[in-house]
Motif scaffolding. Sequence first.
Motif, PDB file in Angstrom:
ATOM      1  N   GLN A 159      47.304  58.537  26.229  1.00 53.20           N
ATOM      2  CA  GLN A 159      48.744  58.302  26.203  1.00 53.20           C
ATOM      3  C   GLN A 159      49.117  57.033  26.983  1.00 53.20           C
ATOM      4  O   GLN A 159      50.120  56.407  26.713  1.00 53.20           O
ATOM      5  N   LEU A 160      48.325  56.717  28.001  1.00 56.55           N
ATOM      6  CA  LEU A 160      48.658  55.590  28.870  1.00 56.55           C
ATOM      7  C   LEU A 160      48.025  54.292  28.412  1.00 56.55           C
ATOM      8  O   LEU A 160      48.085  53.292  29.114  1.00 56.55           O
ATOM      9  N   LYS A 161      47.409  54.306  27.245  1.00 53.61           N
ATOM     10  CA  LYS A 161      46.603  53.160  26.834  1.00 53.61           C
ATOM     11  C   LYS A 161      47.328  51.825  26.951  1.00 53.61           C
ATOM     12  O   LYS A 161      46.780  50.851  27.463  1.00 53.61           O
ATOM     13  N   SER A 162      48.584  51.772  26.527  1.00 48.82           N
ATOM     14  CA  SER A 162      49.243  50.461  26.517  1.00 48.82           C
ATOM     15  C   SER A 162      49.480  49.974  27.940  1.00 48.82           C
ATOM     16  O   SER A 162      49.330  48.787  28.237  1.00 48.82           O
ATOM     17  N   ILE A 163      49.839  50.895  28.827  1.00 46.43           N
ATOM     18  CA  ILE A 163      50.052  50.480  30.222  1.00 46.43           C
ATOM     19  C   ILE A 163      48.728  50.071  30.852  1.00 46.43           C
ATOM     20  O   ILE A 163      48.646  49.068  31.566  1.00 46.43           O
ATOM     21  N   LEU A 164      47.695  50.824  30.569  1.00 50.28           N
ATOM     22  CA  LEU A 164      46.389  50.486  31.157  1.00 50.28           C
ATOM     23  C   LEU A 164      45.934  49.115  30.686  1.00 50.28           C
ATOM     24  O   LEU A 164      45.285  48.382  31.433  1.00 50.28           O
ATOM     25  N   SER A 165      46.297  48.762  29.450  1.00 48.37           N
ATOM     26  CA  SER A 165      45.852  47.454  28.972  1.00 48.37           C
ATOM     27  C   SER A 165      46.557  46.329  29.715  1.00 48.37           C
ATOM     28  O   SER A 165      45.963  45.309  30.031  1.00 48.37           O
ATOM     29  N   VAL A 166      47.817  46.536  30.039  1.00 48.32           N
ATOM     30  CA  VAL A 166      48.544  45.529  30.831  1.00 48.32           C
ATOM     31  C   VAL A 166      47.879  45.380  32.193  1.00 48.32           C
ATOM     32  O   VAL A 166      47.594  44.277  32.663  1.00 48.32           O
ATOM     33  N   VAL A 167      47.643  46.520  32.835  1.00 45.33           N
ATOM     34  CA  VAL A 167      47.013  46.513  34.152  1.00 45.33           C
ATOM     35  C   VAL A 167      45.655  45.821  34.084  1.00 45.33           C
ATOM     36  O   VAL A 167      45.283  45.047  34.969  1.00 45.33           O
ATOM     37  N   LEU A 168      44.942  46.077  33.016  1.00 50.83           N
ATOM     38  CA  LEU A 168      43.610  45.478  32.848  1.00 50.83           C
ATOM     39  C   LEU A 168      43.703  43.960  32.770  1.00 50.83           C
ATOM     40  O   LEU A 168      42.941  43.252  33.445  1.00 50.83           O
ATOM     41  N   ILE A 169      44.639  43.455  31.990  1.00 51.71           N
ATOM     42  CA  ILE A 169      44.740  41.993  31.843  1.00 51.71           C
ATOM     43  C   ILE A 169      45.186  41.349  33.151  1.00 51.71           C
ATOM     44  O   ILE A 169      44.606  40.359  33.604  1.00 51.71           O
ATOM     45  N   LEU A 170      46.202  41.934  33.788  1.00 48.88           N
ATOM     46  CA  LEU A 170      46.676  41.361  35.049  1.00 48.88           C
ATOM     47  C   LEU A 170      45.558  41.359  36.087  1.00 48.88           C
ATOM     48  O   LEU A 170      45.374  40.391  36.823  1.00 48.88           O
ATOM     49  N   SER A 171      44.781  42.437  36.140  1.00 43.28           N
ATOM     50  CA  SER A 171      43.700  42.508  37.123  1.00 43.28           C
ATOM     51  C   SER A 171      42.609  41.500  36.813  1.00 43.28           C
ATOM     52  O   SER A 171      42.002  40.926  37.722  1.00 43.28           O
ATOM     53  N   THR A 172      42.330  41.292  35.520  1.00 41.25           N
ATOM     54  CA  THR A 172      41.297  40.326  35.152  1.00 41.25           C
ATOM     55  C   THR A 172      41.698  38.918  35.587  1.00 41.25           C
ATOM     56  O   THR A 172      40.909  38.191  36.184  1.00 41.25           O
ATOM     57  N   ILE A 173      42.964  38.549  35.297  1.00 39.95           N
ATOM     58  CA  ILE A 173      43.426  37.214  35.696  1.00 39.95           C
ATOM     59  C   ILE A 173      43.367  37.089  37.215  1.00 39.95           C
ATOM     60  O   ILE A 173      42.880  36.095  37.761  1.00 39.95           O
ATOM     61  N   GLY A 174      43.836  38.120  37.906  1.00 39.25           N
ATOM     62  CA  GLY A 174      43.818  38.090  39.370  1.00 39.25           C
ATOM     63  C   GLY A 174      42.410  37.929  39.905  1.00 39.25           C
ATOM     64  O   GLY A 174      42.158  37.118  40.798  1.00 39.25           O
ATOM     65  N   SER A 175      41.466  38.687  39.369  1.00 38.70           N
ATOM     66  CA  SER A 175      40.093  38.623  39.867  1.00 38.70           C
ATOM     67  C   SER A 175      39.440  37.284  39.554  1.00 38.70           C
ATOM     68  O   SER A 175      38.627  36.782  40.317  1.00 38.70           O
ATOM     69  N   PHE A 176      39.799  36.722  38.409  1.00 32.19           N
ATOM     70  CA  PHE A 176      39.246  35.420  38.032  1.00 32.19           C
ATOM     71  C   PHE A 176      39.647  34.359  39.043  1.00 32.19           C
ATOM     72  O   PHE A 176      38.892  33.443  39.346  1.00 32.19           O
ATOM     73  N   ASN A 177      40.836  34.486  39.592  1.00 32.44           N
ATOM     74  CA  ASN A 177      41.331  33.498  40.552  1.00 32.44           C
ATOM     75  C   ASN A 177      40.879  33.777  41.974  1.00 32.44           C
ATOM     76  O   ASN A 177      41.468  33.257  42.925  1.00 32.44           O
ATOM     77  N   LEU A 178      39.850  34.596  42.114  1.00 36.05           N
ATOM     78  CA  LEU A 178      39.307  34.927  43.441  1.00 36.05           C
ATOM     79  C   LEU A 178      39.152  33.673  44.304  1.00 36.05           C
ATOM     80  O   LEU A 178      38.539  32.696  43.890  1.00 36.05           O
ATOM     81  N   PHE A 179      39.737  33.696  45.500  1.00 34.26           N
ATOM     82  CA  PHE A 179      39.546  32.567  46.419  1.00 34.26           C
ATOM     83  C   PHE A 179      39.538  33.036  47.874  1.00 34.26           C
ATOM     84  O   PHE A 179      38.548  32.879  48.579  1.00 34.26           O
ATOM     85  N   ALA A 180      40.650  33.634  48.293  1.00 37.55           N
ATOM     86  CA  ALA A 180      40.835  33.905  49.724  1.00 37.55           C
ATOM     87  C   ALA A 180      39.798  34.870  50.291  1.00 37.55           C
ATOM     88  O   ALA A 180      39.318  34.668  51.402  1.00 37.55           O
ATOM     89  N   GLN A 181      39.420  35.905  49.522  1.00 37.68           N
ATOM     90  CA  GLN A 181      38.553  36.936  50.095  1.00 37.68           C
ATOM     91  C   GLN A 181      37.219  36.365  50.544  1.00 37.68           C
ATOM     92  O   GLN A 181      36.883  36.471  51.725  1.00 37.68           O
ATOM     93  N   PRO A 182      36.411  35.736  49.647  1.00 29.74           N
ATOM     94  CA  PRO A 182      35.153  35.172  50.160  1.00 29.74           C
ATOM     95  C   PRO A 182      35.377  33.973  51.078  1.00 29.74           C
ATOM     96  O   PRO A 182      34.641  33.798  52.045  1.00 29.74           O
ATOM     97  N   PHE A 183      36.398  33.162  50.804  1.00 34.26           N
ATOM     98  CA  PHE A 183      36.645  31.972  51.616  1.00 34.26           C
ATOM     99  C   PHE A 183      36.821  32.363  53.081  1.00 34.26           C
ATOM    100  O   PHE A 183      36.292  31.721  53.977  1.00 34.26           O
ATOM    101  N   LEU A 184      37.567  33.445  53.308  1.00 32.37           N
ATOM    102  CA  LEU A 184      37.867  33.817  54.686  1.00 32.37           C
ATOM    103  C   LEU A 184      36.937  34.887  55.236  1.00 32.37           C
ATOM    104  O   LEU A 184      36.834  35.049  56.438  1.00 32.37           O
ATOM    105  N   LEU A 185      36.255  35.645  54.370  1.00 35.18           N
ATOM    106  CA  LEU A 185      35.401  36.727  54.871  1.00 35.18           C
ATOM    107  C   LEU A 185      33.957  36.273  55.057  1.00 35.18           C
ATOM    108  O   LEU A 185      33.356  36.503  56.099  1.00 35.18           O
ATOM    109  N   THR A 186      33.378  35.664  54.021  1.00 35.71           N
ATOM    110  CA  THR A 186      31.959  35.310  54.070  1.00 35.71           C
ATOM    111  C   THR A 186      31.754  33.806  54.026  1.00 35.71           C
ATOM    112  O   THR A 186      30.628  33.337  54.147  1.00 35.71           O
ATOM    113  N   GLY A 187      32.814  33.043  53.828  1.00 36.82           N
ATOM    114  CA  GLY A 187      32.678  31.596  53.678  1.00 36.82           C
ATOM    115  C   GLY A 187      31.859  31.232  52.442  1.00 36.82           C
ATOM    116  O   GLY A 187      31.331  30.142  52.331  1.00 36.82           O
ATOM    117  N   GLY A 188      31.742  32.182  51.499  1.00 35.85           N
ATOM    118  CA  GLY A 188      30.956  31.928  50.292  1.00 35.85           C
ATOM    119  C   GLY A 188      29.508  32.369  50.423  1.00 35.85           C
ATOM    120  O   GLY A 188      28.757  32.329  49.463  1.00 35.85           O
TER     121      GLY A 188
END
Lengths: 306, 422, 276
Positions: A224-253
Motif C-alpha cells: 500500500q505504501l509503495k508510492s511513498i516508499l519510492s519517493v523516500v528511496l529516490i530522495l535517500s539515493t540522491i542524499g547518499s550520492f552527495n556524501l561529503f561531511a560524514q567521512p570528511f569530518l569522521l575519518t578524513g577519507g
Amino acid sequence: MRTAAARQTSLRTTERPRENWVSQIGSFLFVLPYLVAFGFFLGYPIVFGATVSLQHWNPMIGSGGWVGLGQYLNLFNPSDLASQQFWQALLNTLLFVFISVPFLVGIPLILAYCMYLSPWKSVFRSAFFFPSILSATSVMAVWSWMLQTEGGPINHFFGSQIPWLVRQPWAWISIDLVTVWWSMGFNLIIIYAGITQLPQSTLDAASIDGAGIIRTFRSILVPQLKSILSVVLILSTIGSFNLFAQPFLLTGGGPNNSTMSVSQEIYNQGFGLNHMGSATAMAFVMGILLAAVSFVQYGTLRERRG
Amino acid sequence: MELSARRIGLSASAVLTALAGLAVYGAQVNAATPINISFWTSGSPAGVTQIVSEFNKAYAGKYQITFRAIPYSNETTVVNSALTAHKAPDIMEESLTFSTPYAVEGLEMPIGPFLKMAGINPKADFPAPMWDKAAVAGVHYVAPTDGLPTMFYWNKAMFKAAGLNPNKPPRTLAQFVADAKKLTNAKKGVWGYVQEPAWPAPFQFPSFLGQFGGTEANPTTKKMMFNGPAGVKAVQFMWNSIYKWHISPQNASAHESYNLFLQGKNAMMMTGAYDYASTSQKLGKNLGFSTLPVIGKKEADFLGQNYWWVFKNPSLTPAKDQGIADFMKFFYTHSLQLAKAGVLPVWQPTLRSAAFKHIPGDAQQAAALQKGILNPLITGWGTAGSYLYNNIDEALLNKMPIKEALDKAAQQMEQTLNQPTA
Amino acid sequence: MKMPGWKRGIIFAILVVGSLFMVFPFLWLLSTAFKPESDAFDGHLIPGHPTFANFASVLAPGSSAEVLRWLGNSLLSAIVASLAVMVLDSLAAYGLARLQFFGRKVILYLLIASLMVPFIAVLIPLYLELANFGLLDTYGALILPYTANAFGVFLLYQFYTNIPKELEEAAIVDGAGKFQIWRRIFLPLGIPATATLGMMTFMGVYNDFFWPLVATSSNSMRTMTVGVALMAIGPYSTNYSLLMALTVFSMIPTFIAFIFAQRQLMQGVATTGINL
C-alpha cells in the motif's frame, strides 16, 4: 499502465485551449522572478563551470589555456593517478549508496509501523526526528569523539575495543550508523504520515482476518505504501550520492582513502591541488551519473506504481 | 623699509598660518582615510588580535589593519577564491607548506625589502632553522611568525606510581622503551605510550626521520627521499611500539594519545606543542614537558609553524609598503603577547628576554626550535602528503610492510607533484 | 488493532531503545558543554565539576566571538531567504504547473537538470560573480544565492499539479484572473507544502557552512556555523567543551523552531512526501 499516467499528464496540459501570446506572456511573468534568480545564481555559474571544465584552470591565477574535452578524456586514462582516485572514490560512494539506502528506508519503515501500533507517538516522533535539525559540524563533532577506539564513550559502554573509525569494515559501519542517526527522522515522518493516511479499514480488515503483525506489515502495509516508499528511496539515493561531511569530518577519507567520497575527491583536486579544470570535469561527470541513476529509478518506480 | 619688513613679516605669518591650516587639514584628511591593510591568518588568532588592536591604536589615522581569521582546514578554499576575484589580503599568514604554490606562481612579493624597511635582519633576528631553508629557488618570500615544535609530554604522577623518577624522563630509545614497559598495564587500559595510525603522525614521522638523519624530499628535483633507510627506521619505531614492545594499544583513533593522556591512561606522548595549554591545565604540576628523546641518532623535531607574506596586490603603494613593514616590526617587537597567549614567538630578542623565560613551557619550546626541521617547499606538498600518511597508516595497521608502504607513497607523491598544472 | 500484551511490550521496547539511541549523543554534547575542558574526556555523563564557564566565555562581550551578532546574521539571512524562496517558488511552480507559455517544458527540464550539479562545481563561478557585483561580505551574498534552488520549485510544482482542476475552473467562471487564482486557491491550499519548503530552506541556510565561509570575510558578517568552526577548530587541536557550548548555543534557534513548528513541519513533510 504507464500510458494511463501519460494520458493524464497530457490531458492536463492540452485541455486548456491554446492561448494567445499576450496571455502567454502574462503566464510567463509568474515564472520570471524565479528565473532571474536562477539565471544569476545557478544557471550562469553552471555554464561558467562548464567552460572551466574545458580548460586548465588554476584558482589562483585563472585560465591556463583551453584543452577541449581533455579533462574529461583524462578521467578515462588508467595510468593517471587523479583518474584512478576519482573512480575509486566513485566506487566508494556507490558502495555507500548501496549499504545506506536500504537502512535509510527499511529502519524508518519498521519504526513507523511500530509507532503506529504504540502509545506516546508524538514523544517518539520528536525523538526520532530531532537529529535531522542539527548541522553537519555539530553532528560530526559529537560522533568523532563518541567513536574513539580506546577512550570513546561507546567502546567504554560496551567494554569493547572496536576500531570504529580506524579499520574497515568498521569505518563504513560507523559512517552508516551516523548517517542513519542523522537523517532517518525525515523518512520516518513521511512514511508514518503515509501509514496514517491509509484507509483504516484495510489495516483493520487484516486484523479481523487474524493476520499477525508481521503478515499485515508484509502483505498489506508495504504494497500500500509503495508510492511513498519510492519517493523516500529516490530522495535517500540522491542524499547518499552527495556524501561529503560524514567521512570528511569522521575519518578524513581513511583508512587509506577507502571512505574517500567523490565530493571530497573533487574538493581535494580543486582546492588542494589547484586543478580546478579537472575538478569541475569530475563534478559534471558525477552530476550526469546522478541524473542517470535518478532517471532510471524514477522510471522503473513509475512503471511499477501505475 | 620698516613697514615693508612688517608687511613681509605679516604676509609671511599669514602664509605660515595658511600652511599650518593646510597641514592640519591634511592631517584631518589623513585621519579620515588611514591606509587600510588587510591581514588574514589561518593560524591561532590568540595574541594576534591584541597586537593588531594595539597597532591600530598606536597608528590611528595612519594605518588600519583589518584582521580576519580562517579555519585551518578550509584555508586554501577561502584564499584561492579571494585570489580569483582579486580580493586577496595584503598580508597572509599560513603554514609554510601552503605558502609555496603562491611563491611558485609569482603571486608573492619577495619579503626581503619589507624586512629591510622594518630594520629587521632575518639571519640574526629569527632562529636559523626557521629562516635558512624557507626559500623558493633561492628567494625568500616568507618570514616566520610563530613556531610549533614537536614536544615530549609525560605524566609525572604515573611515573611515580610505576616506581620511576618523575623528574628523569627518558632521553634515549632504550630508556624510552624500558620506561614505557613499566608504565604499561594493558589489562587496565593503561599505556606507556599511544601510537595512532593517524594524527599526529605528520608531526612524528618527520621528527623521527630527521633524528635518523633522513630528509623528506629534495625541493629542487622533487625527488622523494623519505623512503630511504632513515624513513624505514622511523616508521619501524612507531610500529615496534605497537606490535613488538606492546607499549601502545592497536588501532588507536586520531588524537587518542592526547585524550588518554588527559585521563591518566597514557603516560607519554610526542606531539606538537599545541597541546601544552590544556594538558598543563589538567595535570598541573604532574605535567612533564621537554624536547623529544633521541629515538634515532641525534636530536631533531618537526616544526609546525606559521609564516607570512605579502600578496602582489595592485593596491600596493610605497606608503602602504611602509605600513606593512611598520606592522611587521610592531608585531615582532610585541611578540611577547603571543607567548603569553601560549603561542611560541620566533623573534630572537623576545626569545632571549627575561620576561619570556618566566613563562612556563616556553623555554623548552624555544630549545626545540633550535633543533627544528621544516617540510620541503614543494607546491602541493600539503595535499600530496596524504599519500605518505595513508601509507604509513597502512604500515601501522600492520597491513603492509614498512618499506613497501614508503616506496608506494614516494611513487604516488612523485607522480602527483611532478604533474603539470591541470 | 488488538494485540497480545507481550507484542505490545516488544514494540514499545524497540521504540524506547531507538529513542535512547537518538537522544544519547545529544545528552553527551549537552553534558560536555557544562564541563571544564580538562574534564571533556573523563567519560562521565554527569559533569563532575559542572560549570557555566564555557557559555560565559562564548558570550563574553570582550571575546572575539561575536556570538550574538553571528546569531543575528544567521537568523536574518535564513528568514529572508526562506520568505523569498517561498514567494518566488510558489509563483514559479504555479506558472509551470497550471499555465501555458512558450518554453514551459524546457524550463522545467532545466530546473530538474540543475538539481544534479554538485555545489562544488559552481562555488568559484558564483564567488566571482558576487565579487563583480561588489556583494561579497554583505547580506546580499548571504541571501541571494539561496533563492536559486530549484528543489523548491520542483516540490511545489508536484504539489500544485495534484490540486483538483474543478477548484480552478470554478474561479475562472467567477471571472478571476491568473494572479487571483494563485492568491485565492493555490497559495492557501499549498500552505503545508510551502511552509515545509520555508522550514527546510530556513534550516538549510542556517546550517550551511561552506558558502558563508567563503562569501564573508569580516568578523561582523559571519554566520553562526562559520563562527563555531572558527572559534573551536583552532589550528590543530580542539577545545571540546567550548565547541560543545557553542554548538548547544547555535542549536537554540532550530531547536525552538522545531518545538513550535513541529506539527506543521511534520504535516508538511508528510503531505509533500505523499504528493511527490
